[in-house]
Design an enzyme around this catalytic site. Structure first.
Site, mmCIF file in Angstrom:
data_model
loop_
_atom_site.group_PDB
_atom_site.id
_atom_site.type_symbol
_atom_site.label_atom_id
_atom_site.label_comp_id
_atom_site.label_asym_id
_atom_site.label_seq_id
_atom_site.Cartn_x
_atom_site.Cartn_y
_atom_site.Cartn_z
ATOM 1 C CG HIS A 93 58.667 78.753 20.314
ATOM 2 N ND1 HIS A 93 58.751 80.040 19.843
ATOM 3 C CD2 HIS A 93 59.610 78.049 19.634
ATOM 4 C CE1 HIS A 93 59.697 80.123 18.921
ATOM 5 N NE2 HIS A 93 60.243 78.928 18.770
ATOM 6 N N GLY A 94 55.452 79.500 23.282
ATOM 7 C CA GLY A 94 54.275 79.224 24.091
ATOM 8 C C GLY A 94 52.997 79.464 23.316
ATOM 9 C CB CYS A 141 54.271 83.779 22.137
ATOM 10 S SG CYS A 141 55.422 84.840 21.259
ATOM 11 N NE ARG A 142 50.201 84.234 29.077
ATOM 12 C CZ ARG A 142 49.630 84.755 30.154
ATOM 13 N NH1 ARG A 142 49.860 85.990 30.493
ATOM 14 N NH2 ARG A 142 48.810 84.035 30.881
ATOM 15 C CD GLU A 247 48.475 86.278 33.665
ATOM 16 O OE1 GLU A 247 48.250 85.065 33.562
ATOM 17 O OE2 GLU A 247 48.658 87.027 32.696
#
Length: 260
Positions: A93-94, A141-142, A247
């Site tokens: 998860h993020g 996720c961000r 990135e």
């Protein structure tokens, strides 16, 4: 420039090369939902990386401190000396700021900052990988936003003119101490753009990881790494909710997994 100097060298024959990859996957959390389907991602990535000639160190269900400590140990592995590159794969998860450890309660607790990854493997901390490709793959996720938006067909606003590029000061002197960039030779592919969600199938695993594996299988023999990354991104063209994002790329050359 001669073509050879634009491609990362693969010095050693397969038999003596000791390519290592690190895979950290958090599936079970104390306060957040279980990441169903993530085990399929682990198996798929492990098979892919072993096929590319990497021995994979796998770690599951770590706190942010645990992740940092595992990374540090991995950065110190002597095998990097006789390797030409590494893969660093993170699945969890993020949030916007980084990756959730298993004790995370959301935005602020037990979060591994992405900076820690680069600091652990930069040219100061990890000398054995100096000048060698460090491929970072992040499935998380961000943030909580969906990635798609409804676009109207109105005329675009005027594009601002670019400002004059800052000119570099001339007349620099060289004291002949061998200097290197603090951070170089990284290529990172995130599963989504900042602030947005990543999507996972509870049976077959993450869309991003499935797609990444497919593109590497089909193109690792004839495309350089960043071209493969672009193919992964392109394949999400028909899925507007998520777009993988390259990135913090500091690759100075092209990286071919099978230079021919």
């Amino acid at each position: 420039l001669p073509l050879s100097s634009q491609i990362y060298p693969i010095h050693l024959p397969k038999e003596t090369r000791t390519r290592k990859a690190l895979l950290i996957c958090n599936i079970e959390f104390e306060h957040l939902s279980q990441r169903k389907g993530a085990e399929a991602d682990v198996e798929g990535m492990m098979e892919l990386l072993e096929g590319l000639g990497y021995e994979v160190d796998i770690h599951r269900n770590l706190t942010s401190q645990g992740m940092a400590s595992v990374m540090k140990d991995f950065a110190d592995r002597k095998e990097h000396c006789t390797s030409d590159s590494t893969f660093l794969v993170f699945m969890s998860h993020g949030v916007r700021a980084g990756l959730c450890g298993i004790k995370s309660r959301g935005e602020t607790t037990d979060i591994l900052s992405l900076d820690t990854i680069y600091e652990t493997f930069n040219n100061k901390s990890c000398r054995e990988l100096l000048g060698k490709p460090k491929v970072v793959i992040i499935q998380s996720c961000r943030g909580g936003k969906g990635g798609s938006v409804l676009i109207s067909d109105s005329k675009d606003p005027a594009v601002p003119a670019p400002t004059a590029a800052d000119s570099i000061a001339a007349g620099l002197e060289d004291d002949a101490v061998f200097e290197v960039h603090l951070e170089s030779d990284f290529a990172t592919l995130h599963s989504s753009t900042p602030d947005t969600l990543s999507w996972r199938n509870p049976v077959t695993g993450s869309l991003f990881i499935q797609c990444l594996i497919e593109q590497f299988r089909n193109h690792a023999w004839n495309s350089d790494l960043q071209e493969i990354f672009r193919k992964v991104q392109y394949s999400f063209g028909k899925f507007p909710r998520q777009l993988p994002s390259q990135e913090r790329c500091t690759m100075l050359r092209k990286f071919y997994l099978f230079p021919g």
